[in-house]
Design an enzyme around this catalytic site. Structure first.
Site, mmCIF file in Angstrom:
data_model
loop_
_atom_site.group_PDB
_atom_site.id
_atom_site.type_symbol
_atom_site.label_atom_id
_atom_site.label_comp_id
_atom_site.label_asym_id
_atom_site.label_seq_id
_atom_site.Cartn_x
_atom_site.Cartn_y
_atom_site.Cartn_z
ATOM 1 N N TYR A 116 7.407 -3.405 7.162
ATOM 2 C CA TYR A 116 8.456 -2.598 7.808
ATOM 3 C C TYR A 116 9.638 -3.475 8.231
ATOM 4 O O TYR A 116 9.660 -3.996 9.338
ATOM 5 C CB TYR A 116 7.881 -1.858 9.028
ATOM 6 C CG TYR A 116 6.808 -0.876 8.637
ATOM 7 C CD1 TYR A 116 7.124 0.448 8.352
ATOM 8 C CD2 TYR A 116 5.484 -1.280 8.501
ATOM 9 C CE1 TYR A 116 6.151 1.347 7.951
ATOM 10 C CE2 TYR A 116 4.500 -0.396 8.091
ATOM 11 C CZ TYR A 116 4.839 0.917 7.819
ATOM 12 O OH TYR A 116 3.878 1.798 7.408
ATOM 13 N N GLN A 168 8.659 -0.319 3.608
ATOM 14 C CA GLN A 168 9.261 0.974 3.856
ATOM 15 C C GLN A 168 10.676 0.922 3.283
ATOM 16 O O GLN A 168 11.263 -0.160 3.164
ATOM 17 C CB GLN A 168 9.310 1.194 5.387
ATOM 18 C CG GLN A 168 10.007 2.449 5.851
ATOM 19 C CD GLN A 168 9.362 3.683 5.278
ATOM 20 O OE1 GLN A 168 9.721 4.119 4.191
ATOM 21 N NE2 GLN A 168 8.403 4.236 5.985
ATOM 22 N N ALA A 195 -3.972 11.862 4.911
ATOM 23 C CA ALA A 195 -4.895 11.455 5.983
ATOM 24 C C ALA A 195 -5.986 12.513 6.135
ATOM 25 O O ALA A 195 -5.762 13.698 5.931
ATOM 26 C CB ALA A 195 -4.131 11.304 7.287
ATOM 27 N N PHE A 217 12.978 12.698 6.408
ATOM 28 C CA PHE A 217 12.051 11.595 6.125
ATOM 29 C C PHE A 217 12.336 10.396 7.017
ATOM 30 O O PHE A 217 11.426 9.756 7.532
ATOM 31 C CB PHE A 217 12.165 11.146 4.664
ATOM 32 C CG PHE A 217 11.534 12.075 3.686
ATOM 33 C CD1 PHE A 217 10.545 12.963 4.067
ATOM 34 C CD2 PHE A 217 11.936 12.060 2.356
ATOM 35 C CE1 PHE A 217 9.959 13.819 3.163
ATOM 36 C CE2 PHE A 217 11.359 12.920 1.434
ATOM 37 C CZ PHE A 217 10.367 13.803 1.838
ATOM 38 N N ASP A 226 -1.307 7.934 8.924
ATOM 39 C CA ASP A 226 -0.881 8.659 10.126
ATOM 40 C C ASP A 226 -1.981 9.606 10.570
ATOM 41 O O ASP A 226 -2.628 10.237 9.738
ATOM 42 C CB ASP A 226 0.394 9.471 9.840
ATOM 43 C CG ASP A 226 1.534 8.562 9.418
ATOM 44 O OD1 ASP A 226 1.683 7.496 10.045
ATOM 45 O OD2 ASP A 226 2.247 8.906 8.466
ATOM 46 N N ARG A 250 -3.054 2.019 7.122
ATOM 47 C CA ARG A 250 -3.725 2.670 8.255
ATOM 48 C C ARG A 250 -3.640 4.179 8.093
ATOM 49 O O ARG A 250 -4.608 4.892 8.265
ATOM 50 C CB ARG A 250 -3.072 2.252 9.580
ATOM 51 C CG ARG A 250 -3.849 2.768 10.794
ATOM 52 C CD ARG A 250 -3.030 2.754 12.057
ATOM 53 N NE ARG A 250 -1.990 3.781 12.030
ATOM 54 C CZ ARG A 250 -1.162 4.019 13.027
ATOM 55 N NH1 ARG A 250 -1.215 3.299 14.109
ATOM 56 N NH2 ARG A 250 -0.255 4.959 12.930
ATOM 57 N N HIS A 264 7.904 -0.867 12.321
ATOM 58 C CA HIS A 264 7.087 0.357 12.304
ATOM 59 C C HIS A 264 7.447 1.190 13.530
ATOM 60 O O HIS A 264 7.588 0.641 14.631
ATOM 61 C CB HIS A 264 5.596 -0.007 12.335
ATOM 62 C CG HIS A 264 4.696 1.157 12.097
ATOM 63 N ND1 HIS A 264 4.437 2.101 13.057
ATOM 64 C CD2 HIS A 264 4.007 1.544 10.986
ATOM 65 C CE1 HIS A 264 3.608 3.016 12.554
ATOM 66 N NE2 HIS A 264 3.335 2.699 11.306
ATOM 67 N N HIS A 296 10.035 -1.113 -5.542
ATOM 68 C CA HIS A 296 9.041 -0.037 -5.560
ATOM 69 C C HIS A 296 9.777 1.271 -5.265
ATOM 70 O O HIS A 296 10.294 1.460 -4.163
ATOM 71 C CB HIS A 296 7.970 -0.303 -4.487
ATOM 72 C CG HIS A 296 6.882 0.728 -4.443
ATOM 73 N ND1 HIS A 296 5.833 0.746 -5.339
ATOM 74 C CD2 HIS A 296 6.673 1.779 -3.601
ATOM 75 C CE1 HIS A 296 5.019 1.759 -5.039
ATOM 76 N NE2 HIS A 296 5.517 2.400 -4.000
#
Length: 277
Positions: free
Chosen positions: A136, A167, A43, A207, A100, A98, A140, A257
């Site tokens: 998510y 996620q 970010a 995490f 963080d 988006r 989220h 993924h």
């Protein structure tokens, strides 16, 4: 079993040593024939250059690669310039997020949500990019409710996303329920399951606390019981995550993924286990 579609995520290395290690990991992981590699984005532009240079190196080696693009803290003008650079370099795939807010950032930027970013990319570049967005299954961490989160996901797809990556999670029911609910809202794009190999208990807890992914109690207790026995943690992690992948693929997940953490061993071991079945 039919060979599953996989993609693999890296983060941009911060040191020359990190870059060398990633090169070795990427060459090993390329043997799994992933559909593409993705590269995360810091970010506020902290690793923007690293993202692009890593993506270009992957493309030069003959593999498809997707930079992550975050709109947080950015302006339309800055994002327009990044999109133009991606186009000029022949990049055709993006992961639009988006992002963080970094500490010390006052505002979110001109584009507040990932759906705004997807819409902007489509306005600026038409169908040039294949756009992946985030999903998510366990909500989220900043969403008001599961319903709100699902609506936000649907808006990203309506804005022009081609596919989604979730996620990571360890409860397959959360994924299947999420997909069912998304389909009821008319979302028909592929929703690829995000997979986090388990190799380090402390790192996984950190995490998961940050991103809101739930580690089921039985997995947490078992991992904690191994203490510093990293071989047992890895063996147990391989069993758990391979079993998860098999359930997801059997239940219709269109692909996996892998969040590789720039390591090859765990993802390769899971792949070998699930494709040997």
């Amino acid at each position: 079993m039919e060979t599953p579609n996989i993609s693999i995520e890296f983060f941009p290395p911060k040191t020359p040593e990190g870059a060398d290690k990633l090169r070795v990991a990427r060459q090993k992981l390329a043997e799994l024939n992933p559909k593409y590699f993705s590269v995360t984005f810091g970010a506020g532009g902290s690793t923007q250059h690293g993202t692009l240079s890593t993506v270009l190196e992957i493309l030069a080696a003959g593999h498809d690669a997707a930079p992550h693009l975050s709109c947080v803290g950015g302006t339309r003008e800055s994002i327009r310039a990044i999109l133009q650079e991606f186009k000029d370099k022949g990049i055709r795939r993006l992961v639009a997020l988006r992002g963080d807010l970094p500490s010390g950032y006052g505002g979110a930027g001109e584009l507040r949500y990932a759906s705004d970013l997807v819409e902007f990319i489509r306005q600026e570049t038409g169908d040039w990019f294949h756009i992946e967005v985030a999903a998510y299954p366990e909500m989220h961490p900043q969403a008001k409710s599961p319903q709100d989160d699902l609506q936000a996901f649907a808006r990203k797809v309506q804005a022009g996303a081609n596919a989604a990556i979730t996620q990571y999670f360890y409860n397959p029911d959360a994924y299947f329920q999420f997909v069912d609910n998304a389909r009821k809202l008319g979302v028909d794009v592929p929703i690829v399951a995000g997979i986090m190999p388990i190799t380090n208990y402390t790192q996984l807890m950190r995490f998961s606390d940050m991103c809101g992914a739930e580690i089921p109690r039985w997995i947490r207790l078992k991992l904690a019981s191994f203490g510093d026995d990293s071989a047992s943690i890895k063996a147990f992690g391989l069993d758990v995550v391979s079993g998860l992948c098999e359930k997801l693929l059997a239940g219709g997940a269109p692909g996996l993924h892998f969040y590789s953490m720039n390591q090859a061993a765990a993802t390769t071991a899971i792949w070998q286990r699930i494709t040997a079945a």
